[in-house]
Design an enzyme around this catalytic site. Structure first.
Site, short mmCIF file in Angstrom:
data_model
loop_
_atom_site.label_atom_id
_atom_site.label_comp_id
_atom_site.label_asym_id
_atom_site.label_seq_id
_atom_site.Cartn_x
_atom_site.Cartn_y
_atom_site.Cartn_z
N PRO A 1 0.25 3.49 1.50
CA PRO A 1 -0.82 3.03 0.60
C PRO A 1 -1.87 2.23 1.37
CG PRO A 1 1.31 2.02 0.04
CD PRO A 1 1.55 2.94 1.18
N GLU A 2 -3.13 2.62 1.22
CA GLU A 2 -4.23 1.90 1.86
C GLU A 2 -5.01 1.15 0.78
OE1 GLU A 2 -6.39 4.38 4.66
OE2 GLU A 2 -4.62 5.60 5.03
N ARG B 1 11.57 4.05 3.27
CA ARG B 1 11.67 3.80 4.72
C ARG B 1 11.78 2.31 5.07
NH1 ARG B 1 7.75 7.58 8.04
NH2 ARG B 1 8.98 6.69 9.72
#
Ligand SMILES: [Zn+2]
Length: 281
Positions: free
Chosen positions: A2-3, A121
């Site tokens: 996510p940016e 992750r």
């Protein structure tokens, strides 16, 4: 990962849904998902009074002072669902959900909600701070200016400090906050800049074009709910729509939308970079 646009969407949704909500419980299912390990996330009975974003990170701030920094890492996402609903139970059984915050909503009939923090992750983390100021004057003060509002002059001075490639500079959160691999590639293509060039070699017009490209692309992405590549989704699990607008990211080998040459994939700054040898100089 996510940016800025994806995190901005979460910030707006969280603020709308959780402002005034009272914390009933915080469950940390993996002690090492908190910093420091096993940290108490937020005080019980505190109310959420605002949700802030800085770069790609969020903070849930409470009326009692303490706030919780949320770093989503590569694959982090947040889901807000009605407590005890089938979705809530399904998420509770999901091994990738590492923390659950239960809150009593301030609106309507005071619905009980669960905020699930999911991160397959586990590059993300949760970190409590005694106050918003401690976060903003501490770790968040080391971030560069926000990419969403970057102007040519500020970008020029940020880039002048480094001899690294422009791609590496854009990804460095101390240079510019909020940009990751997707929007760096998209902005460089739009501005016509070769990602391998030294950041300090950009001419004034090029830096101005890049600043404008960043603002335009990030605003467009926010309006379209962000990009869903793998794990990112809105609070209700719905995907973003910006991924359908990408001109270079994920399009290596496909024709450039401007000059029709096949787009090239190169490793720049250790990251897969897709760009056009015809349009970017
Ligand atoms: Zn091209």
């Amino acid at each position: 990962m996510p940016e800025l646009p994806e995190v901005e969407r979460l910030q707006r949704e969280l603020e709308e849904r959780l402002r005034g909500a009272q914390l009933r419980s915080c469950a940390l299912r993996r002690a090492d998902y908190a910093r420091p390990t096993g940290a108490r996330l937020l005080p019980r009975a505190a109310r959420i009074d605002q949700v802030r974003r800085r770069g790609k990170q969020l903070a849930l701030c409470t009326d009692r002072g303490p706030c919780l920094r949320i770093a989503l890492g590569m694959t982090g996402s947040l889901r807000l669902v009605a407590a005890h609903s089938p979705q809530d139970k399904a998420l509770a059984a999901d091994p990738h959900v590492h923390a659950q915050l239960r809150l009593r909503s301030d609106s309507g009939e005071g619905q009980l909600l669960t905020l699930h923090v999911r991160d397959p992750r586990r590059f993300g983390w949760l970190e409590p701070f005694p106050s918003v100021e401690a976060l903003e004057q501490g770790p968040w003060s080391r971030f560069g200016p926000e990419a969403l509002t970057i102007d040519a002059r500020t970008l020029t001075s940020q880039l002048a400090r480094t001899n690294r490639s422009i791609k590496a500079a854009l990804l460095d959160q101390r240079v510019l906050a909020g940009v990751g691999n997707i929007y760096a590639d998209e902005a460089l293509h739009r501005a016509g800049v070769d990602p391998r060039r030294a950041a300090s070699s950009l001419q004034q017009e090029e830096t101005a074009a890049l600043a404008k490209a960043l603002r335009t692309i990030l605003r467009q992405a926010i309006a379209r709910g962000g990009s869903t590549i793998r794990d990112y989704a809105a609070l209700d699990g719905s995907p973003g729509r910006q991924q359908h607008r990408h001109r270079v990211y994920g399009r290596a080998g496909l024709p450039c939308c401007r000059c029709a040459r096949p787009l090239t994939r190169t490793l720049v700054a250790g990251r897969t970079t897709v760009w056009c040898t015809g349009c970017q100089h």
